[in-house]
Design a protein around this motif. Structure first.
Motif, mmCIF file in Angstrom:
data_model
loop_
_atom_site.group_PDB
_atom_site.id
_atom_site.type_symbol
_atom_site.label_atom_id
_atom_site.label_comp_id
_atom_site.label_asym_id
_atom_site.label_seq_id
_atom_site.Cartn_x
_atom_site.Cartn_y
_atom_site.Cartn_z
ATOM 1 N N GLY A 183 0.619 -1.418 -0.011
ATOM 2 C CA GLY A 183 0.342 0.079 0.234
ATOM 3 C C GLY A 183 0.845 1.828 -0.315
ATOM 4 O O GLY A 183 0.542 2.108 -0.586
ATOM 5 N N SER A 184 2.071 1.514 0.998
ATOM 6 C CA SER A 184 3.266 2.170 0.462
ATOM 7 C C SER A 184 3.991 2.784 -0.899
ATOM 8 O O SER A 184 4.025 3.835 -0.915
ATOM 9 N N GLN A 185 3.514 1.889 -1.896
ATOM 10 C CA GLN A 185 4.334 1.608 -3.000
ATOM 11 C C GLN A 185 5.229 1.947 -3.635
ATOM 12 O O GLN A 185 6.803 2.020 -4.487
ATOM 13 N N THR A 186 6.025 1.673 -1.990
ATOM 14 C CA THR A 186 7.415 1.680 -1.839
ATOM 15 C C THR A 186 8.371 0.180 -1.875
ATOM 16 O O THR A 186 9.754 0.039 -1.264
ATOM 17 N N LEU A 187 7.092 -0.840 -1.851
ATOM 18 C CA LEU A 187 7.948 -2.283 -1.666
ATOM 19 C C LEU A 187 7.076 -3.447 -3.335
ATOM 20 O O LEU A 187 5.908 -3.516 -2.932
ATOM 21 N N ARG A 188 7.490 -3.729 -3.699
ATOM 22 C CA ARG A 188 7.247 -4.962 -4.250
ATOM 23 C C ARG A 188 7.461 -6.325 -4.995
ATOM 24 O O ARG A 188 8.882 -5.705 -5.022
ATOM 25 N N ILE A 189 6.945 -7.135 -5.319
ATOM 26 C CA ILE A 189 7.701 -8.367 -5.714
ATOM 27 C C ILE A 189 6.823 -8.260 -6.615
ATOM 28 O O ILE A 189 5.397 -8.256 -7.479
ATOM 29 N N GLU A 190 7.780 -8.963 -7.937
ATOM 30 C CA GLU A 190 7.538 -9.843 -9.208
ATOM 31 C C GLU A 190 7.456 -11.119 -9.135
ATOM 32 O O GLU A 190 8.977 -11.350 -8.879
ATOM 33 N N ARG A 191 6.604 -11.731 -9.722
ATOM 34 C CA ARG A 191 6.830 -13.391 -9.164
ATOM 35 C C ARG A 191 6.809 -14.127 -11.129
ATOM 36 O O ARG A 191 5.319 -13.542 -10.949
ATOM 37 N N VAL A 192 7.482 -14.492 -11.671
ATOM 38 C CA VAL A 192 7.102 -14.468 -13.153
ATOM 39 C C VAL A 192 7.035 -15.708 -12.953
ATOM 40 O O VAL A 192 7.225 -17.417 -12.322
ATOM 41 N N HIS A 193 6.076 -16.316 -13.679
ATOM 42 C CA HIS A 193 5.322 -17.896 -13.321
ATOM 43 C C HIS A 193 5.934 -18.900 -13.882
ATOM 44 O O HIS A 193 5.890 -20.119 -13.243
ATOM 45 N N GLU A 194 5.736 -18.683 -14.831
ATOM 46 C CA GLU A 194 6.341 -20.251 -16.207
ATOM 47 C C GLU A 194 8.195 -19.716 -16.161
ATOM 48 O O GLU A 194 8.876 -20.544 -17.122
ATOM 49 N N ALA A 195 9.331 -19.337 -15.218
ATOM 50 C CA ALA A 195 10.197 -19.108 -15.618
ATOM 51 C C ALA A 195 11.264 -20.597 -15.404
ATOM 52 O O ALA A 195 10.319 -21.406 -14.664
ATOM 53 N N HIS A 196 11.989 -20.754 -15.979
ATOM 54 C CA HIS A 196 12.787 -21.764 -15.786
ATOM 55 C C HIS A 196 13.624 -22.089 -14.297
ATOM 56 O O HIS A 196 13.533 -20.755 -13.604
ATOM 57 N N PRO A 197 13.686 -23.170 -14.063
ATOM 58 C CA PRO A 197 13.831 -23.671 -12.651
ATOM 59 C C PRO A 197 15.286 -22.643 -12.355
ATOM 60 O O PRO A 197 15.631 -21.993 -11.359
ATOM 61 N N CYS A 198 16.061 -22.687 -13.415
ATOM 62 C CA CYS A 198 17.149 -21.366 -13.291
ATOM 63 C C CYS A 198 17.193 -20.339 -13.508
ATOM 64 O O CYS A 198 18.119 -19.279 -13.421
ATOM 65 N N GLU A 199 16.075 -19.841 -13.884
ATOM 66 C CA GLU A 199 15.770 -18.120 -13.811
ATOM 67 C C GLU A 199 15.796 -17.224 -13.070
ATOM 68 O O GLU A 199 14.586 -18.373 -12.635
ATOM 69 N N THR A 200 15.254 -16.410 -13.190
ATOM 70 C CA THR A 200 14.515 -15.447 -12.002
ATOM 71 C C THR A 200 13.367 -15.805 -12.155
ATOM 72 O O THR A 200 12.605 -14.975 -13.105
ATOM 73 N N ALA A 201 12.938 -15.750 -10.886
ATOM 74 C CA ALA A 201 11.238 -16.048 -10.997
ATOM 75 C C ALA A 201 10.750 -15.118 -9.545
ATOM 76 O O ALA A 201 9.267 -14.652 -9.348
ATOM 77 N N TRP A 202 11.467 -14.918 -8.968
ATOM 78 C CA TRP A 202 10.871 -13.852 -7.594
ATOM 79 C C TRP A 202 11.739 -12.262 -8.000
ATOM 80 O O TRP A 202 12.886 -12.982 -8.222
ATOM 81 N N THR A 203 11.087 -10.927 -8.031
ATOM 82 C CA THR A 203 12.376 -10.048 -7.818
ATOM 83 C C THR A 203 11.379 -9.088 -6.985
ATOM 84 O O THR A 203 10.690 -9.273 -6.630
ATOM 85 N N VAL A 204 12.069 -9.080 -5.623
ATOM 86 C CA VAL A 204 11.672 -8.566 -4.483
ATOM 87 C C VAL A 204 12.458 -6.722 -4.536
ATOM 88 O O VAL A 204 13.763 -6.727 -4.346
ATOM 89 N N ALA A 205 12.045 -5.712 -4.677
ATOM 90 C CA ALA A 205 13.289 -4.230 -4.599
ATOM 91 C C ALA A 205 11.760 -3.648 -3.306
ATOM 92 O O ALA A 205 10.741 -3.617 -3.117
ATOM 93 N N ALA A 206 12.531 -2.864 -3.415
ATOM 94 C CA ALA A 206 12.405 -1.609 -2.029
ATOM 95 C C ALA A 206 12.894 -0.305 -2.662
ATOM 96 O O ALA A 206 13.458 -0.149 -3.479
ATOM 97 N N TYR A 207 12.369 0.764 -2.238
ATOM 98 C CA TYR A 207 12.205 2.399 -2.774
ATOM 99 C C TYR A 207 11.955 3.182 -2.059
ATOM 100 O O TYR A 207 11.325 3.337 -0.904
ATOM 101 N N GLU A 208 12.928 3.995 -1.838
ATOM 102 C CA GLU A 208 12.137 5.470 -0.832
ATOM 103 C C GLU A 208 10.754 6.085 -0.964
ATOM 104 O O GLU A 208 10.234 5.880 -0.067
ATOM 105 N N THR A 209 10.549 6.644 -2.088
ATOM 106 C CA THR A 209 9.316 7.110 -2.151
ATOM 107 C C THR A 209 8.678 6.009 -3.784
ATOM 108 O O THR A 209 9.309 5.522 -4.266
ATOM 109 N N PRO A 210 7.610 6.148 -3.461
ATOM 110 C CA PRO A 210 6.758 5.541 -5.071
ATOM 111 C C PRO A 210 7.788 5.700 -5.912
ATOM 112 O O PRO A 210 7.535 4.631 -7.413
ATOM 113 N N VAL A 211 8.586 6.713 -6.810
ATOM 114 C CA VAL A 211 8.382 7.194 -7.325
ATOM 115 C C VAL A 211 10.737 7.637 -7.911
ATOM 116 O O VAL A 211 10.572 7.772 -8.844
ATOM 117 N N SER A 212 10.912 6.962 -6.311
ATOM 118 C CA SER A 212 12.715 7.063 -6.694
ATOM 119 C C SER A 212 12.863 5.776 -7.266
ATOM 120 O O SER A 212 12.147 4.844 -7.934
#
Length: 323
Positions: A265-294
């Protein structure tokens, strides 16, 4: 996949039940020993005593490709071969290594490089290449060893599917002198500790034990395993449970349904889940931001083979505000 020859042998090829890139072969028929010999020669490993079950495990995750090659050779020899739909899907899948250090290589050239690395790995694993010493060199591992059959010594650079022979020597003495001169205090005796990829491969070769016919039904017993040996579990179910438990996170899907985004809800924490990624490829990315637009402050990635408990712990910390 059959021919007109009359060999009483049938080979069923399938994806390993717990290690997605590995391939299993179940052999039946009065002449099953014929394909058995051929598969063992191609470095398939027997994983069940008193049964003809073999597994192909590689550190370059190219098992489906080499399994298809084996199927073609077996069929040409007159052996009946069945490839399951799951394995057929893996054969049709196109993928490349993320951040591959030799981007100029074609897919077939990448496969040649990784196959050479696989042969080095197999020679070490089978005791044909004796490693004398290793060292950490920047972001990779280097080692020096000698082939016992020929006496030729080699300087190895890299790990897993990128390991290469960088130099050769006439004797172990010359090789060790050169290695010590290059790496000095960083030099350590013997082989380097196994990588996560090598540990996973070892686990796959030992995880299909089949009980004797008179052993009765197996009794499930709790087992504690190290994190690298844990199963990936159901990542999609884990994410859905996260949404159900935390209403302050909003779910977004891309137009193709291949990716799900979870945004706090703060727009400063985001998770990306790629559903069909190969087991050796990136399937999750978690990122943090100081502000929603930074720009993002930090990010963490995980592959599709990451054990679910590890991801669950990460999601818990994010939900509790520890991110």
């Amino acid at each position: 996949m059959t021919t007109g020859k009359s060999i009483d042998a049938h080979v069923r090829l399938d994806i390993h039940p717990t290690h997605p890139s590995a391939v299993t072969a179940v052999l039946t028929g009065s002449q099953a020993h014929i394909p058995h010999v051929g598969l063992e020669a191609a470095d398939w490993t027997v994983v069940a005593e008193n049964t003809l079950v073999l597994v192909l495990v590689r550190i370059d995750h190219e098992e489906p490709y080499w399994a298809e090659k084996a199927a073609q050779e077996l069929a040409a020899a007159g052996v009946s071969v069945e490839i399951t739909p799951r394995l057929q899907e893996a054969l049709a899948e196109e993928w490349t290594w993320a951040d591959y250090p030799m981007p100029w290589c074609t897919r077939s050239e990448i496969r040649e490089v990784s196959d050479a690395a696989q042969k080095i790995y197999d020679d070490i694993r089978h005791g044909q290449l004796l490693i004398h010493a290793h060292a950490e060199d920047r972001h990779t591992t280097v080692a020096v060893g000698t082939y016992l059959s020929s006496g030729k010594s080699v300087y190895l650079h890299g790990q897993n599917h990128l390991r290469q022979v960088a130099d050769t020597f006439d004797s172990p003495a010359k090789a060790l002198v050169a290695f010590e001169k290059a790496h000095g205090a960083a030099m350590r005796p013997g082989p380097a500790p196994m990588t996560d990829t090598e540990r996973t491969a070892a686990q796959a070769r030992a995880s299909l034990a089949v009980p004797p016919a008179n052993a009765g039904p197996p009794r499930p017993q709790p087992e504690t395993v190290p994190a690298y040996a844990a199963d990936a579990g159901d990542h999609d179910a884990l994410l859905e449970a996260f949404f159900d438990a935390h209403s302050d996170w909003e779910k977004w899907r891309t137009w193709s349904d291949e990716t799900t985004h979870a945004i706090h809800g703060s727009q400063t924490l985001r998770i990306e889940r790629v559903h069909e990624a190969h087991p050796c490829e990136t399937a999750w990315t978690v990122a943090a931001y100081e502000t929603p637009v930074s720009d993002r402050i930090w990010h963490v990635t995980a592959t599709g083979a990451t054990p679910a408990p590890v991801l669950q712990t990460l999601l818990h910390h994010l939900a509790e505000g520890d991110g």
